[in-house]
Write an enzyme that holds these catalytic residues in place. Structure first.
Site, PDB file in Angstrom:
ATOM      1  N   ASP A 175       0.856  -1.190   0.000  1.00 57.02           N
ATOM      2  CA  ASP A 175       0.000   0.000   0.000  1.00 57.02           C
ATOM      3  C   ASP A 175       0.888   1.234   0.000  1.00 57.02           C
ATOM      4  OD1 ASP A 175      -2.321   1.764   0.404  1.00 57.02           O
ATOM      5  OD2 ASP A 175      -3.349  -0.075   0.987  1.00 57.02           O
ATOM      6  N   HIS A 236      -2.504   3.391  -4.674  1.00 54.16           N
ATOM      7  CA  HIS A 236      -2.016   2.796  -3.416  1.00 54.16           C
ATOM      8  C   HIS A 236      -0.616   2.212  -3.582  1.00 54.16           C
ATOM      9  CE1 HIS A 236      -5.455   3.265  -0.698  1.00 54.16           C
ATOM     10  NE2 HIS A 236      -6.258   2.981  -1.727  1.00 54.16           N
ATOM     11  N   ASP A 299      -8.481  -0.144  -6.326  1.00 46.30           N
ATOM     12  CA  ASP A 299      -9.341   0.828  -5.635  1.00 46.30           C
ATOM     13  C   ASP A 299      -8.685   2.196  -5.549  1.00 46.30           C
ATOM     14  OD1 ASP A 299      -7.472  -0.533  -3.888  1.00 46.30           O
ATOM     15  OD2 ASP A 299      -8.322   0.613  -2.243  1.00 46.30           O
ATOM     16  N   GLU A 300      -9.509   3.179  -5.306  1.00 45.48           N
ATOM     17  CA  GLU A 300      -9.108   4.539  -4.943  1.00 45.48           C
ATOM     18  C   GLU A 300      -7.887   5.028  -5.726  1.00 45.48           C
ATOM     19  OE1 GLU A 300     -10.740   4.618  -0.376  1.00 45.48           O
ATOM     20  OE2 GLU A 300      -8.726   3.870  -0.672  1.00 45.48           O
ATOM     21  N   TYR A 390     -16.319  -4.348   7.504  1.00 45.09           N
ATOM     22  CA  TYR A 390     -15.082  -3.599   7.805  1.00 45.09           C
ATOM     23  C   TYR A 390     -14.831  -3.651   9.311  1.00 45.09           C
ATOM     24  CZ  TYR A 390     -13.795  -1.945   3.203  1.00 45.09           C
ATOM     25  OH  TYR A 390     -13.345  -1.889   1.901  1.00 45.09           O
ATOM     26  N   PHE A 391     -13.962  -4.566   9.690  1.00 41.21           N
ATOM     27  CA  PHE A 391     -13.731  -4.763  11.120  1.00 41.21           C
ATOM     28  C   PHE A 391     -12.760  -3.721  11.694  1.00 41.21           C
ATOM     29  CE2 PHE A 391     -14.898  -9.601  11.094  1.00 41.21           C
ATOM     30  CZ  PHE A 391     -16.186  -9.272  10.682  1.00 41.21           C
TER      31      PHE A 391
HETATM   32  C1  TNX Z   1     -10.887   2.168   2.009  1.00 36.97           C
HETATM   33  S1  TNX Z   1     -11.855  -0.345   0.805  1.00 36.97           S
HETATM   34  C2  TNX Z   1      -9.785   1.485   1.493  1.00 36.97           C
HETATM   35  C3  TNX Z   1      -8.614   1.239   2.339  1.00 36.97           C
HETATM   36  C4  TNX Z   1      -8.754   1.859   3.703  1.00 36.97           C
HETATM   37  C5  TNX Z   1     -10.158   1.653   4.230  1.00 36.97           C
HETATM   38  C6  TNX Z   1     -10.364   2.174   5.609  1.00 36.97           C
HETATM   39  C7  TNX Z   1     -10.641  -0.117  -0.036  1.00 36.97           C
HETATM   40  C8  TNX Z   1     -10.550  -1.013  -1.142  1.00 36.97           C
HETATM   41  N1  TNX Z   1      -9.785   0.887   0.259  1.00 36.97           N
HETATM   42  O1  TNX Z   1      -7.448   1.677   1.692  1.00 36.97           O
HETATM   43  O2  TNX Z   1      -7.823   1.271   4.550  1.00 36.97           O
HETATM   44  O3  TNX Z   1     -11.059   2.308   3.353  1.00 36.97           O
HETATM   45  O4  TNX Z   1     -11.586   1.741   6.154  1.00 36.97           O
END
Ligand code: TNX
Length: 496
Positions: A175, A236, A299-300, A390-391
């Site tokens: 990450d 990431h 993601d993101e 989401y724990f």
């Molecule tokens: C979103 S869910 C993220 C993570 C973060 C998390 C925190 C996802 C694929 N990406 O990078 O750690 O939220 O809850």
């Protein structure tokens, strides 16, 4: 412990009269293909009970494969405990491994302890069980990028997953804040990318060796668990860019391993050196992890850097894309196709449920509508809806909760009520839902005690929902109350 205390709950269990007691002279009759299950049973019971469970042809405990029991599938098993004999049967070796965990749960909880327990009668209540999982993907993700955990702890994590018949251990290895998997051709990934400065100057770091990871994979396989590796791209990746700036969009810029949480703007560039990098890394990942699935993140991924990069804009034009934003799907499609050529299935996080290329298995995390959308497009889907799985989110908003991930609360009841099949799914869509998985992101959880506090008992609820299907809350609660004695015997931390 009675069959009514089993967690997850078996498909069918009929209690009968009497007990079977294991003693120093109890032996195992081990059918062909049942050796791994016999080894696991011995390994699990030896520390507390000291029972040798030697092999013998006239033994009273039989473990055997019967390939004709096709209704049991890959993971189902049948278990008969009678006063004079125990019979565990399955169609496949993994089914026997699941049955071993049931035998373990039927014993008194001290059987799970790590040290010798004296004066306990190792009795199993007589019962007739047929047990087949409802969903075939029952996962748990651990983020070892934000906070590194030693491999000894990962093994304990696997042990606890196996107790709950969870079958996928998803390791989030890279990450923005850390790169934990060694890659021979790119040593700086772990040397530079594995270490970050904290804002206060105290460093945090760590990386696995290849042999530690291979050992973990074998350890998990002995327990019927697949380790799913995740290498994030194209976002990431700040830790990788700190090590190798030329993989980014501005090779002249020196970056640190990120010391903040959130979504980082710096992403991979889109040029051939980057694809070489992705292929080399994933080749090594495939060498170490035999999992049929390989997760490549997705993601993101902010696209601002691509929009500002003449090179990325040109690449989008040459590929005939509508603009730089479309490079995201194009990038993942190329890397996904590479995995497919190597006999693996790509997995990605879904932001909307419609952006991942064909052939990806989708982890839908933001909205149940995304799980439906992805399945409707023909993707296999794993439901990872953040409000139930989401724990890292707190268990309650009570004052006793330590500071954690800001976000919605995920209570035990939310997890228990979480149907992997999203509401309103038609039968075709429902058939594409493989199961569900828990996520433990670790921005705010650094120690094993805290990880376990966040994971249990919520993972018990996820295991129950994905293995058993819907169970009533009262039934789950009463089984969990008794199951807690098992978690206590294993010294699972119940305090933050
Ligand atoms: C979103 S869910 C993220 C993570 C973060 C998390 C925190 C996802 C694929 N990406 O990078 O750690 O939220 O809850």
């Amino acid at each position: 412990m009675p069959a009514s205390s089993l967690l997850p709950r078996p498909t069918e269990a009929h209690a009968t009269a009497g007990h079977f007691t294991l003693g120093p002279r109890t032996c195992l009759r081990i059918g062909e293909g049942a050796e791994p299950a016999a080894r696991l049973l011995r390994t699990l019971l030896a520390p507390a009970t000291g029972l040798p469970l030697h092999p013998a042809d006239d033994a009273t405990v039989t473990l055997t494969l019967d390939r004709t029991l096709t209704d049991l599938g890959d993971e189902g098993y049948g278990l008969t405990v009678a006063p004079q004999a125990v019979l565990l049967r399955a169609a496949q070796p993994t089914g026997l491994l699941r049955g071993v965990q049931t035998i373990r749960q039927l014993l008194p909880p001290p059987a799970l302890a790590a040290s010798p327990q004296r004066g306990v009668r190792w009795s199993l209540p007589c019962v007739e069980i047929t047990d087949v999982p409802r969903h075939r993907w029952r996962g748990a993700m651990l983020d070892v990028a934000r906070h590194f955990q030693p491999v000894s702890y990962l093994r304990r994590y696997v042990d606890l997953l196996a107790l709950h018949k969870i079958n996928v251990f998803h390791l989030h290895l890279t990450d923005d804040q850390g790169w934990r998997m060694p890659v021979a051709a790119y040593p700086k990934l772990t040397e530079v990318g594995g270490l970050r400065a904290r804002p206060d100057g105290a460093p945090h770091g760590g990386a696995y060796t290849r042999s530690e990871l291979a050992g973990l994979v074998a350890y998990a396989a002995e327990r019927g668990i697949t380790v799913l590796p995740e290498i994030e791209m194209p976002g990431h990746v700040r830790a990788a860019l700190a090590a190798y700036p030329h993989l980014g969009n501005r090779p002249d810029r020196a970056l640190d391993v990120w010391t903040r949480w959130g979504v980082c703007d710096t992403v991979l560039g889109v040029h051939e050196e980057v694809f070489d990098f992705c292929r080399t890394v994933l080749e090594e990942v495939m060498d170490v992890f035999p999992s049929p699935y390989v997760h490549i993140g997705g993601d993101e991924c902010p696209v601002t850097e691509w929009e500002e990069s003449p090179q990325a804009r040109a690449c989008a034009r040459e590929a005939g894309l509508s603009g730089p934003a479309a490079l995201h799907g194009w990038f993942l499609g190329r890397v996904g196709a590479f995995l497919v050529r190597n006999g693996r299935r790509p997995v990605g996080w879904a932001e909307t449920g419609t952006e991942l290329p064909d052939g990806f298995t989708v982890l839908a995390w933001r909205d149940p509508a995304h799980a439906r959308a992805a399945a409707a497009r023909g993707h296999d889907v794993v439901n990872a809806h953040h409000r139930a799985t989401y724990f890292d989110y707190p268990l309650s908003d009570g004052p006793q909760e330590p500071p954690g991930q800001p976000g919605a609360v995920v209570g035990l009841r939310d997890v228990h009520a979480h149907d992997p099949v999203p509401a309103g799914a038609d039968p075709d869509t429902a058939a594409r839902v493989l199961g569900a998985q828990a996520q433990l992101w670790t921005e705010y959880a650094a120690t094993p005690a805290r990880l376990e506090y966040l994971t249990y008992p919520r993972l018990c609820a996820l295991a129950d929902r994905t293995w058993s299907g819907p169970t009533s809350w009262t039934d789950f609660r009463s089984r969990l109350d008794r199951h807690t004695a098992r978690l206590d015997a294993l010294e699972v931390s119940r305090h933050p």
